[in-house]
Design an enzyme around this catalytic site. Sequence first.
Site, mmCIF file in Angstrom:
data_model
loop_
_atom_site.group_PDB
_atom_site.id
_atom_site.type_symbol
_atom_site.label_atom_id
_atom_site.label_comp_id
_atom_site.label_asym_id
_atom_site.label_seq_id
_atom_site.Cartn_x
_atom_site.Cartn_y
_atom_site.Cartn_z
ATOM 1 N N SER A 1 33.127 26.988 35.918
ATOM 2 C CA SER A 1 34.215 27.042 36.909
ATOM 3 C C SER A 1 33.606 27.163 38.300
ATOM 4 C CB SER A 1 35.096 28.258 36.613
ATOM 5 O OG SER A 1 35.721 28.084 35.368
ATOM 6 N N LEU A 2 33.491 26.033 38.980
ATOM 7 C CA LEU A 2 32.798 26.035 40.277
ATOM 8 C C LEU A 2 33.771 26.345 41.422
ATOM 9 C CD1 LEU A 2 29.860 25.639 41.041
ATOM 10 C CD2 LEU A 2 30.334 23.237 41.460
ATOM 11 N N HIS A 3 34.800 25.543 41.548
ATOM 12 C CA HIS A 3 35.910 25.787 42.485
ATOM 13 C C HIS A 3 35.586 25.698 43.969
ATOM 14 C CE1 HIS A 3 37.764 26.830 38.820
ATOM 15 N NE2 HIS A 3 37.474 28.111 38.803
ATOM 16 N N GLU B 1 46.810 36.700 25.460
ATOM 17 C CA GLU B 1 47.562 35.459 25.269
ATOM 18 C C GLU B 1 46.702 34.404 24.608
ATOM 19 O OE1 GLU B 1 48.920 34.036 29.064
ATOM 20 O OE2 GLU B 1 49.398 36.081 29.667
ATOM 21 N N GLY C 1 39.780 36.389 30.424
ATOM 22 C CA GLY C 1 38.462 37.002 30.295
ATOM 23 C C GLY C 1 37.307 36.057 30.559
ATOM 24 N N GLU C 2 36.129 36.627 30.642
ATOM 25 C CA GLU C 2 34.903 35.851 30.864
ATOM 26 C C GLU C 2 34.134 35.799 29.538
ATOM 27 O OE1 GLU C 2 33.434 33.788 32.875
ATOM 28 O OE2 GLU C 2 31.701 33.867 31.554
ATOM 29 N N SER D 1 34.255 28.091 28.577
ATOM 30 C CA SER D 1 34.395 28.007 30.032
ATOM 31 C C SER D 1 33.889 29.298 30.661
ATOM 32 C CB SER D 1 35.871 27.790 30.377
ATOM 33 O OG SER D 1 36.074 27.778 31.770
ATOM 34 N N CYS E 1 46.448 30.814 31.996
ATOM 35 C CA CYS E 1 45.999 32.061 31.373
ATOM 36 C C CYS E 1 46.378 33.280 32.199
ATOM 37 C CB CYS E 1 44.496 32.020 31.160
ATOM 38 S SG CYS E 1 43.562 31.763 32.664
ATOM 39 N N ASN F 1 47.870 26.210 39.212
ATOM 40 C CA ASN F 1 49.075 26.585 38.500
ATOM 41 C C ASN F 1 49.653 27.776 39.254
ATOM 42 O OD1 ASN F 1 50.490 26.024 36.009
ATOM 43 N ND2 ASN F 1 48.424 25.757 35.134
ATOM 44 N N CYS G 1 43.639 33.619 40.251
ATOM 45 C CA CYS G 1 43.837 33.752 38.799
ATOM 46 C C CYS G 1 44.641 35.005 38.455
ATOM 47 C CB CYS G 1 42.479 33.784 38.101
ATOM 48 S SG CYS G 1 42.599 33.999 36.317
ATOM 49 N N CYS H 1 40.142 40.894 33.101
ATOM 50 C CA CYS H 1 38.927 40.206 33.512
ATOM 51 C C CYS H 1 38.355 40.900 34.735
ATOM 52 C CB CYS H 1 39.239 38.745 33.837
ATOM 53 S SG CYS H 1 37.770 37.768 34.230
ATOM 54 N N CYS I 1 43.764 27.416 23.000
ATOM 55 C CA CYS I 1 43.073 28.088 24.104
ATOM 56 C C CYS I 1 43.126 29.584 23.822
ATOM 57 C CB CYS I 1 43.772 27.750 25.416
ATOM 58 S SG CYS I 1 43.097 28.651 26.828
ATOM 59 N N CYS J 1 38.588 36.273 40.440
ATOM 60 C CA CYS J 1 38.890 34.995 41.120
ATOM 61 C C CYS J 1 40.267 35.126 41.785
ATOM 62 C CB CYS J 1 38.879 33.842 40.125
ATOM 63 S SG CYS J 1 37.295 33.708 39.259
HETATM 64 N N1 SAH Z 1 36.382 33.230 32.962
HETATM 65 C C1 SAH Z 1 36.226 31.887 32.504
HETATM 66 C C2 SAH Z 1 37.299 31.416 31.533
HETATM 67 C C3 SAH Z 1 38.730 31.779 31.820
HETATM 68 S S1 SAH Z 1 39.535 30.932 33.134
HETATM 69 C C4 SAH Z 1 36.077 30.944 33.674
HETATM 70 O O1 SAH Z 1 36.074 31.410 34.812
HETATM 71 O O2 SAH Z 1 35.895 29.755 33.468
HETATM 72 C C5 SAH Z 1 39.680 29.263 32.621
HETATM 73 C C6 SAH Z 1 39.859 28.296 33.781
HETATM 74 O O3 SAH Z 1 41.180 28.414 34.355
HETATM 75 C C7 SAH Z 1 38.878 28.558 34.907
HETATM 76 O O4 SAH Z 1 38.364 27.361 35.411
HETATM 77 C C8 SAH Z 1 39.783 29.240 35.916
HETATM 78 O O5 SAH Z 1 39.250 29.214 37.182
HETATM 79 C C9 SAH Z 1 41.066 28.471 35.762
HETATM 80 N N2 SAH Z 1 42.235 29.114 36.359
HETATM 81 C C10 SAH Z 1 42.490 30.421 36.480
HETATM 82 N N3 SAH Z 1 43.661 30.636 37.105
HETATM 83 C C11 SAH Z 1 44.179 29.421 37.376
HETATM 84 C C12 SAH Z 1 45.376 28.981 38.028
HETATM 85 N N4 SAH Z 1 46.264 29.826 38.476
HETATM 86 N N5 SAH Z 1 45.564 27.649 38.135
HETATM 87 C C13 SAH Z 1 44.648 26.769 37.644
HETATM 88 N N6 SAH Z 1 43.517 27.125 37.016
HETATM 89 C C14 SAH Z 1 43.268 28.441 36.897
#
Ligand code: SAH
Length: 363
Positions: free
Chosen positions: A234-236, A110, A179-180, A211, A353, A310, A137, A130, A123, A134
Site C-alpha cells: 500500500s504505497l498511496h 469484519e 489490521g496489518e 496486502s 475494511c 471509499n 482508513c 490497526c 477478504c 493511515c
Molecule cells: N494494513 C494492510 C492491509 C489492510 S488495508 C495495508 O495497509 O495494506 C487494505 C487496503 O485498503 C490498503 O491498501 C488500504 O490502504 C486500503 N484502504 C483503507 N481504507 C480505505 C478507504 N477508505 N478507501 C479505499 N481504500 C482503503
Amino acid sequence: MPPVVLPTTTASTPPAEASDAKSVLEFSADELAGWCVARGQPRFRADQVRHWVFARRAVSFAEMHDLPAVFRAELESDLKLFAGRLVRHQTSRDGTEKLLLELHDAQQVECVLMREPDRRTVCISTQAGCAMGCVFCASGLLGLKRNLTTGEILEQVLRLDRLLPADERITNVVVMGIGEPLANLRSLLPALETLGGQHGLGLGARRITISTVGLPERIRELAALERPYRLAVSLHAPNDELRNELVPVNRNIGIQPILEAADEYFARTGRRVTYEYVLLGGVNDAPEHARQLAALLHNRTAHVNLIPMNAVSELPFYAPRSPHARRFAEILEQAGVAATIRKRKGADIDAACGQLRLEHARS
Ligand code: SAH
C-alpha cells in the site's frame, strides 16, 4: 448513486458449545491428532474432524455422524467449532456479503465475500483494529486492540465459505481486511498453510494476496519462505513527504527501503508485486503524482492498483471523478507501468475494511 443500507439479517450461531472452550480451528493437524489420541481415539479421527470442518462445511460436531457418539460428545463439551459469534450479516445488491463477528473478548472483526462470474474472493482481517494510522482508513481510527489468533483468521474464511452454494468454492483470498497482516505473521502463516494444505480448501499460495503497509523486515521474512503468495504494497504516495502525512508509519520507514524489500520479494518468489494507491481527490491524484509514481516504478516488475477512496463518514477524503482517475492510470501506462482501477464492490454495505466495525463501536 447514494449508498443504500440494506436490511441486515442477524443469523444465529450454532448452539450448545461450552463458552470458554477453545476452537478446533486453533489446532494444527498434528495437535488435533494428539488431542484425539489423548482421548483414546486413533489419530485418523483428526482427519475426519478436519474433513467435516473444511470440506463438508459442518456447523456443529453433532452432525459428524461417522465419529463415535462418545467422541462427538467429548468434542462438544471440550471444544467449539467456531469461537466467534455472528453479529451482523449484510448482503449487497451486487452479491457481496459482509460479516461482522464478535470474538470471545467482545472484539469485533469484519470479513467479506465478493462474487464474480468466475471467482469467489474472500477478504479477511488479521487484527482487531490497526496501529498503522493511515489517515483515510476506518480500521485504525480506534487504534490496535490485539492480534487475531490462527483460529480466528480461519473462522472468517470458513464462515464465508458456508454462504456459498454446495457446488461453489472460494477461489481466492485477499488479506486486506482490518489490521496489518505482516505485523501478525505468527498467526497468519499457519492459517494460510492450513487453507492450502491437506483437508484445507485447496487455496494454495498463488491464490492468496497479502496486502501490507510496507514493513521491509517483514517483507524480507516473507520472501525468505519462497512461497508464491501475491504481495500487495500500500504505497498511496509517490514521495516521502506526502506518504509521511497519509501513512504515518512511513516516517520511520521511507519509500526506498520498502521498494527494495519488494524487489527482493519478486526476486525470490517470482511474483510481480502490486502497488496499491488509494486515490484521494485533491490530495495525491494530480498528474504530477502519477509522473512521480511512474518514475519510482517504471524499471520494476510492478503493477499499480488504483483504489478510488471509499468514503468514510467521519473522514474528509473523497474519490476523484472517474475521468480523472483514468487520466492518472493513463499517465502510468504511457510510462510503461501497468495500472488498473479497482472496481467497487459492496458499495451499498460499506464494504471497505473497518467501516462496519467502526459504526458498531460508535453506536
Ligand atoms: N494494513 C494492510 C492491509 C489492510 S488495508 C495495508 O495497509 O495494506 C487494505 C487496503 O485498503 C490498503 O491498501 C488500504 O490502504 C486500503 N484502504 C483503507 N481504507 C480505505 C478507504 N477508505 N478507501 C479505499 N481504500 C482503503
